[in-house]
Design a protein around this motif. Sequence first.
Motif, PDB file in Angstrom:
ATOM      1  N   ARG A   1     -17.213  56.692  -4.956  1.00 21.25           N
ATOM      2  CA  ARG A   1     -18.384  55.819  -4.974  1.00 21.25           C
ATOM      3  C   ARG A   1     -19.132  55.893  -6.302  1.00 21.25           C
ATOM      4  NH1 ARG A   1     -18.237  58.040   0.175  1.00 21.25           N
ATOM      5  NH2 ARG A   1     -18.123  56.526   1.903  1.00 21.25           N
TER       6      ARG A   1
ATOM      7  N   ALA B   1     -18.868  38.801 -10.482  1.00 22.31           N
ATOM      8  CA  ALA B   1     -18.425  39.530  -9.296  1.00 22.31           C
ATOM      9  C   ALA B   1     -16.958  39.933  -9.417  1.00 22.31           C
ATOM     10  CB  ALA B   1     -18.638  38.675  -8.043  1.00 22.31           C
TER      11      ALA B   1
ATOM     12  N   THR C   1     -16.590  42.793 -12.314  1.00 20.55           N
ATOM     13  CA  THR C   1     -17.145  44.109 -12.023  1.00 20.55           C
ATOM     14  C   THR C   1     -16.455  44.819 -10.864  1.00 20.55           C
ATOM     15  OG1 THR C   1     -18.849  43.083 -10.626  1.00 20.55           O
ATOM     16  CG2 THR C   1     -19.429  43.539 -12.916  1.00 20.55           C
ATOM     17  N   LEU C   2     -15.827  44.073  -9.966  1.00 14.02           N
ATOM     18  CA  LEU C   2     -15.329  44.686  -8.732  1.00 14.02           C
ATOM     19  C   LEU C   2     -13.814  44.696  -8.584  1.00 14.02           C
ATOM     20  CD1 LEU C   2     -17.980  43.141  -6.300  1.00 14.02           C
ATOM     21  CD2 LEU C   2     -17.893  45.505  -7.110  1.00 14.02           C
TER      22      LEU C   2
ATOM     23  N   SER D   1     -12.099  48.176  -8.410  1.00 13.58           N
ATOM     24  CA  SER D   1     -12.516  48.934  -7.232  1.00 13.58           C
ATOM     25  C   SER D   1     -11.872  48.407  -5.959  1.00 13.58           C
ATOM     26  CB  SER D   1     -14.043  48.893  -7.095  1.00 13.58           C
ATOM     27  OG  SER D   1     -14.665  49.418  -8.247  1.00 13.58           O
ATOM     28  N   VAL D   2     -11.798  47.081  -5.808  1.00  5.60           N
ATOM     29  CA  VAL D   2     -11.191  46.547  -4.584  1.00  5.60           C
ATOM     30  C   VAL D   2      -9.681  46.771  -4.590  1.00  5.60           C
ATOM     31  CG1 VAL D   2     -13.016  44.843  -4.215  1.00  5.60           C
ATOM     32  CG2 VAL D   2     -11.005  44.202  -5.551  1.00  5.60           C
TER      33      VAL D   2
ATOM     34  N   ALA E   1     -11.989  38.419  -6.005  1.00  2.00           N
ATOM     35  CA  ALA E   1     -11.552  39.666  -6.644  1.00  2.00           C
ATOM     36  C   ALA E   1     -10.509  40.368  -5.783  1.00  2.00           C
ATOM     37  CB  ALA E   1     -12.756  40.582  -6.881  1.00  2.00           C
TER      38      ALA E   1
ATOM     39  N   LEU F   1     -16.524  38.010  -4.889  1.00  2.00           N
ATOM     40  CA  LEU F   1     -16.019  39.261  -4.323  1.00  2.00           C
ATOM     41  C   LEU F   1     -14.736  39.008  -3.545  1.00  2.00           C
ATOM     42  CD1 LEU F   1     -16.112  42.217  -3.505  1.00  2.00           C
ATOM     43  CD2 LEU F   1     -17.813  41.634  -1.751  1.00  2.00           C
TER      44      LEU F   1
ATOM     45  N   ALA G   1     -18.827  49.408 -12.227  1.00  2.00           N
ATOM     46  CA  ALA G   1     -19.400  48.084 -11.960  1.00  2.00           C
ATOM     47  C   ALA G   1     -20.589  47.802 -12.881  1.00  2.00           C
ATOM     48  CB  ALA G   1     -19.819  47.982 -10.497  1.00  2.00           C
TER      49      ALA G   1
ATOM     50  N   THR H   1     -17.115  54.100  -8.947  1.00  2.00           N
ATOM     51  CA  THR H   1     -17.141  52.662  -8.683  1.00  2.00           C
ATOM     52  C   THR H   1     -18.454  52.044  -9.147  1.00  2.00           C
ATOM     53  OG1 THR H   1     -15.658  52.869  -6.785  1.00  2.00           O
ATOM     54  CG2 THR H   1     -17.079  50.926  -6.851  1.00  2.00           C
TER      55      THR H   1
END
Length: 488
Positions: A220, A76, A79-80, A83-84, A132, A129, A227, A223
């Motif tokens: 999106r 988690a 991969t994120l 993006s976050v 992250a 998440l 991911a 992202t």
Amino acid sequence: MPATSSPLTAATATTPATGGIPAASQVRWILASLSLSMLLSSLGTSIANVGLPTLTQVFNASFQQVQWVVVAYLLAITTLIVSVGRLGDMIGRKRLLLAGITLFTIASAVCGAAPSLLLLIAARATQGLGAAVMMALTMAFVGETVSKEKTGSAMGLLGTMSAVGTALGPSLGGMLIAGLNWRAIFLVNVPLGIISFILARRYLPQDQPASDKTSSRFDRTGTLLLALTLAAYALAMTLGRGHFGVLNLALLLAAILGAALFMLVESKVASPLIRPAMLRDITLSTSLAMNTLVATVMMATLVVGPFYLSRSLALSDAMVGLMMSIGPVISACSGVIAGRMVDRMGAQATVITGLIAMTAGAFALALLPAMLNITGYIIAIAILTPGYQLFQAANNTAVMQDITPNQRGLISGMLNLSRNLGLITGATLMGAVFAWATASNDIRTAAPVAIADGMRITFIVAGVMLVVALGIAGVGRCWVRRDVKSED
């Protein structure tokens, strides 16, 4: 890092004001808040490992099944995290960090109360998440809350807290399981998470409204592609427990194709997650490459060290644990000092100094243990680990101190991603080098001499990788000097 007209700094004129650097008294509380966030995310990574044997008994599951309690969390984050970081730049870093702390805390409570392994794994992914968000945005806040001349010290402090979390996890987890039960290793995060939320809400600066309308468009498609690409790579490197089979190869090919498709999409969308031009910035690209190489080498100490100490030196489990804690303890003690050295020497010079120390430490690990046994191992670790802290503090400072405010979360996420990819690659690549160098079909039954040979060859390879990182650092420094002269 000298100011240039790179993609990272060219937009300064259009960046909204951040309201200036807070007063010194408030900065202390801000750093306390950020440090606790970094500690929690690192603790979440290391504390669960010690509970895996217990979880196999509690849920009557195989090791491969309970291993997903660790893998889901790391997957988690990996991969994120980019993006976050970008999302924080867009909607407000304080708002998103508070949401991340809340998610991490609630997920920790669910982990502690989980009645089944499946729910525990799902809660760990959710906790990842939140972690992250916390990892990506803590470094991003440094740029807007700490003066440039103190950036290195702040980065060193965050590095110290990350090391403390990593070192504290196994020992704290073992005590909690022995004194209470396995649920306590997750529930301990709840009160700490509440304190972190209160500090962040009270002391972190308020978010500034974005004036650039394009920045409100979240990519999106990019992202999702990123991911999936990172998930494919992470799974390719972790599935199979060291055996690279057809599934691993298929996942690796999917990751390569996904990366190519991601860059193609990013070059065409109006508001990309990562602008391809950013990767042409020499400071950023060299920093990411060095960060990956360094993390790969550091993972080798965690993969190879236990085998050498237990099989070649015949140490007891308790002594192996004690020896393995030396590196994180030294790292925790040297982080703040490393940060201050960055402020005094400058980021670029300190990066090279740190890499030189790491290179010496890697070759020392290849040579000294064979000559001095455990004393040689300790000396080598005592050279390698402070070099790592010097590099981390300087490398993060070089990238973060001069970028525009609307890119801090994204760049912080990219730095963390490069480190995570290095750790994942190191666990597989350096483990494979070690297995090959022992010339044994099964490392668990390899002779002590074969283990020692594997140790030596593995860290010779690690030393060569760090020489490559030094070359990259030299190229980056020459390139920056050339840009400065051309501007003059």
